[in-house]
Scaffold this motif. Structure first.
Motif, PDB file in Angstrom:
ATOM      1  N   MET A 272       0.749  -1.182  -0.066  1.00  0.00           N
ATOM      2  CA  MET A 272       0.172   0.064   0.184  1.00  0.00           C
ATOM      3  C   MET A 272       0.935   1.093  -0.156  1.00  0.00           C
ATOM      4  SD  MET A 272      -2.518   1.480   3.000  1.00  0.00           S
ATOM      5  CE  MET A 272      -1.207   1.787   4.076  1.00  0.00           C
ATOM      6  N   ASN A 273       0.714   2.090  -1.059  1.00  0.00           N
ATOM      7  CA  ASN A 273       1.394   3.348  -1.009  1.00  0.00           C
ATOM      8  C   ASN A 273       0.609   4.455  -0.339  1.00  0.00           C
ATOM      9  OD1 ASN A 273      -0.581   4.658  -2.925  1.00  0.00           O
ATOM     10  ND2 ASN A 273       0.597   3.597  -4.459  1.00  0.00           N
ATOM     11  N   SER A 274       1.305   5.749   0.023  1.00  0.00           N
ATOM     12  CA  SER A 274       0.553   6.764   0.411  1.00  0.00           C
ATOM     13  C   SER A 274      -0.799   7.223  -0.174  1.00  0.00           C
ATOM     14  CB  SER A 274       1.541   7.962   0.779  1.00  0.00           C
ATOM     15  OG  SER A 274       1.974   8.361  -0.719  1.00  0.00           O
ATOM     16  N   VAL A 275      -0.843   7.066  -1.340  1.00  0.00           N
ATOM     17  CA  VAL A 275      -2.188   7.637  -2.156  1.00  0.00           C
ATOM     18  C   VAL A 275      -3.308   6.624  -1.873  1.00  0.00           C
ATOM     19  CG1 VAL A 275      -3.043   8.027  -4.386  1.00  0.00           C
ATOM     20  CG2 VAL A 275      -0.826   9.032  -3.879  1.00  0.00           C
ATOM     21  N   GLN A 276      -2.851   5.407  -2.136  1.00  0.00           N
ATOM     22  CA  GLN A 276      -3.996   4.223  -1.670  1.00  0.00           C
ATOM     23  C   GLN A 276      -4.296   4.615  -0.413  1.00  0.00           C
ATOM     24  OE1 GLN A 276      -1.061   1.002  -2.699  1.00  0.00           O
ATOM     25  NE2 GLN A 276      -2.907   0.241  -3.886  1.00  0.00           N
ATOM     26  N   CYS A 277      -3.447   4.597   0.591  1.00  0.00           N
ATOM     27  CA  CYS A 277      -4.089   5.000   1.925  1.00  0.00           C
ATOM     28  C   CYS A 277      -4.798   5.935   2.097  1.00  0.00           C
ATOM     29  CB  CYS A 277      -2.572   4.997   2.875  1.00  0.00           C
ATOM     30  SG  CYS A 277      -3.364   5.392   4.663  1.00  0.00           S
ATOM     31  N   LYS A 278      -4.627   7.007   1.577  1.00  0.00           N
ATOM     32  CA  LYS A 278      -5.550   8.281   1.602  1.00  0.00           C
ATOM     33  C   LYS A 278      -6.918   8.146   1.051  1.00  0.00           C
ATOM     34  CE  LYS A 278      -4.585  13.105   1.577  1.00  0.00           C
ATOM     35  NZ  LYS A 278      -3.529  14.055   1.230  1.00  0.00           N
ATOM     36  N   MET A 279      -6.834   7.317  -0.228  1.00  0.00           N
ATOM     37  CA  MET A 279      -7.853   7.152  -0.856  1.00  0.00           C
ATOM     38  C   MET A 279      -8.918   6.066  -0.154  1.00  0.00           C
ATOM     39  SD  MET A 279      -8.037   9.039  -3.557  1.00  0.00           S
ATOM     40  CE  MET A 279      -9.373   8.336  -4.306  1.00  0.00           C
ATOM     41  N   ALA A 280      -8.149   4.899   0.410  1.00  0.00           N
ATOM     42  CA  ALA A 280      -8.951   4.027   1.272  1.00  0.00           C
ATOM     43  C   ALA A 280      -9.387   4.647   2.614  1.00  0.00           C
ATOM     44  CB  ALA A 280      -7.997   2.993   1.843  1.00  0.00           C
TER      45      ALA A 280
ATOM     46  N   THR B  85       1.467  10.554  12.586  1.00  0.00           N
ATOM     47  CA  THR B  85       2.038   9.439  11.660  1.00  0.00           C
ATOM     48  C   THR B  85       1.180   9.330  10.485  1.00  0.00           C
ATOM     49  OG1 THR B  85       2.892   8.580  13.610  1.00  0.00           O
ATOM     50  CG2 THR B  85       2.700   7.220  11.962  1.00  0.00           C
ATOM     51  N   VAL B  86      -0.145   9.350  10.645  1.00  0.00           N
ATOM     52  CA  VAL B  86      -1.011   9.117   9.598  1.00  0.00           C
ATOM     53  C   VAL B  86      -0.702  10.189   8.588  1.00  0.00           C
ATOM     54  CG1 VAL B  86      -3.358   8.866   8.583  1.00  0.00           C
ATOM     55  CG2 VAL B  86      -2.790   7.654  10.819  1.00  0.00           C
ATOM     56  N   SER B  87      -0.936  11.308   8.902  1.00  0.00           N
ATOM     57  CA  SER B  87      -0.413  12.501   7.936  1.00  0.00           C
ATOM     58  C   SER B  87       0.623  12.489   7.394  1.00  0.00           C
ATOM     59  CB  SER B  87      -0.711  13.867   8.637  1.00  0.00           C
ATOM     60  OG  SER B  87      -2.012  14.034   9.141  1.00  0.00           O
TER      61      SER B  87
ATOM     62  N   GLU C  66       0.868   9.834   4.687  1.00  0.00           N
ATOM     63  CA  GLU C  66       0.083   9.947   3.475  1.00  0.00           C
ATOM     64  C   GLU C  66       0.397  11.181   2.912  1.00  0.00           C
ATOM     65  OE1 GLU C  66      -4.647   8.964   4.939  1.00  0.00           O
ATOM     66  OE2 GLU C  66      -4.159  10.911   4.974  1.00  0.00           O
ATOM     67  N   ASN C  67       1.678  11.941   3.217  1.00  0.00           N
ATOM     68  CA  ASN C  67       1.983  12.809   2.285  1.00  0.00           C
ATOM     69  C   ASN C  67       3.467  12.628   2.017  1.00  0.00           C
ATOM     70  OD1 ASN C  67       0.308  15.081   2.602  1.00  0.00           O
ATOM     71  ND2 ASN C  67       0.477  15.308   4.954  1.00  0.00           N
ATOM     72  N   GLY C  68       3.768  11.012   2.191  1.00  0.00           N
ATOM     73  CA  GLY C  68       5.216  10.717   1.619  1.00  0.00           C
ATOM     74  C   GLY C  68       6.220  10.969   2.779  1.00  0.00           C
ATOM     75  N   LYS C  69       5.949  11.249   3.817  1.00  0.00           N
ATOM     76  CA  LYS C  69       7.186  11.768   4.720  1.00  0.00           C
ATOM     77  C   LYS C  69       7.631  10.551   5.689  1.00  0.00           C
ATOM     78  CE  LYS C  69       6.423  16.378   3.896  1.00  0.00           C
ATOM     79  NZ  LYS C  69       6.439  17.670   3.937  1.00  0.00           N
ATOM     80  N   ASP C  70       6.866   9.492   5.760  1.00  0.00           N
ATOM     81  CA  ASP C  70       7.267   8.471   6.623  1.00  0.00           C
ATOM     82  C   ASP C  70       6.957   7.062   5.723  1.00  0.00           C
ATOM     83  OD1 ASP C  70       7.095   6.133   8.384  1.00  0.00           O
ATOM     84  OD2 ASP C  70       5.769   7.171   9.781  1.00  0.00           O
ATOM     85  N   ALA C  71       8.376   6.466   5.392  1.00  0.00           N
ATOM     86  CA  ALA C  71       8.282   5.390   4.632  1.00  0.00           C
ATOM     87  C   ALA C  71       8.628   3.926   5.389  1.00  0.00           C
ATOM     88  CB  ALA C  71       9.610   5.504   3.468  1.00  0.00           C
ATOM     89  N   TYR C  72       8.251   4.215   6.624  1.00  0.00           N
ATOM     90  CA  TYR C  72       8.701   2.826   7.565  1.00  0.00           C
ATOM     91  C   TYR C  72       7.683   1.753   7.010  1.00  0.00           C
ATOM     92  CZ  TYR C  72      11.568   5.701  10.517  1.00  0.00           C
ATOM     93  OH  TYR C  72      12.623   6.361  10.960  1.00  0.00           O
ATOM     94  N   THR C  73       8.071   0.586   6.847  1.00  0.00           N
ATOM     95  CA  THR C  73       7.376  -0.608   6.321  1.00  0.00           C
ATOM     96  C   THR C  73       6.161  -0.831   7.610  1.00  0.00           C
ATOM     97  OG1 THR C  73       9.031  -1.312   5.090  1.00  0.00           O
ATOM     98  CG2 THR C  73       7.404  -3.177   5.664  1.00  0.00           C
ATOM     99  N   SER C  74       6.648  -0.519   8.840  1.00  0.00           N
ATOM    100  CA  SER C  74       5.894  -0.884   9.730  1.00  0.00           C
ATOM    101  C   SER C  74       4.703   0.163   9.978  1.00  0.00           C
ATOM    102  CB  SER C  74       6.736  -1.085  11.366  1.00  0.00           C
ATOM    103  OG  SER C  74       7.302   0.276  11.532  1.00  0.00           O
ATOM    104  N   THR C  75       4.895   1.345   9.649  1.00  0.00           N
ATOM    105  CA  THR C  75       3.742   2.151   9.732  1.00  0.00           C
ATOM    106  C   THR C  75       2.571   1.693   8.650  1.00  0.00           C
ATOM    107  OG1 THR C  75       5.042   4.169  10.330  1.00  0.00           O
ATOM    108  CG2 THR C  75       3.254   4.734   9.162  1.00  0.00           C
TER     109      THR C  75
END
Length: 72
Positions: free
Chosen positions: A1-9, A30-32, A35-44
């Motif tokens: 899941m990428n940031s755009v998919q997350c925001k859309m879902a 962390t969610v924001s 969704e804005n592409g500033k947190d690329a941790y797999t765990s998140t």
């Protein structure tokens, strides 16, 4: 899941950033960031994805696909 998919879902479910954070046990900030592409941790990503999928209305497909079921 990428940031755009997350925001859309999240938008498709009608969930706020705060609601998704609560469901994923992360802060709204962390969610924001994710969704804005500033947190690329797999765990998140994994926590957010599991929370969204727990609704039983969201399905992710491929690199860009996200499906949200409406009605019921």
């Amino acid at each position: 899941m990428n940031s755009v998919q997350c925001k859309m879902a999240r938008a498709g479910l009608g969930w706020s950033v705060r609601k998704l954070g609560e469901m994923a046990n992360v802060t709204p900030n962390t969610v924001s960031r994710y969704e804005n592409g500033k947190d690329a941790y797999t765990s998140t990503a994994n926590k957010l994805r599991k929370a969204l999928e727990s609704s039983s209305r969201v399905r992710f497909e491929g690199e860009n696909g996200v499906f949200v079921e409406f009605g019921g």
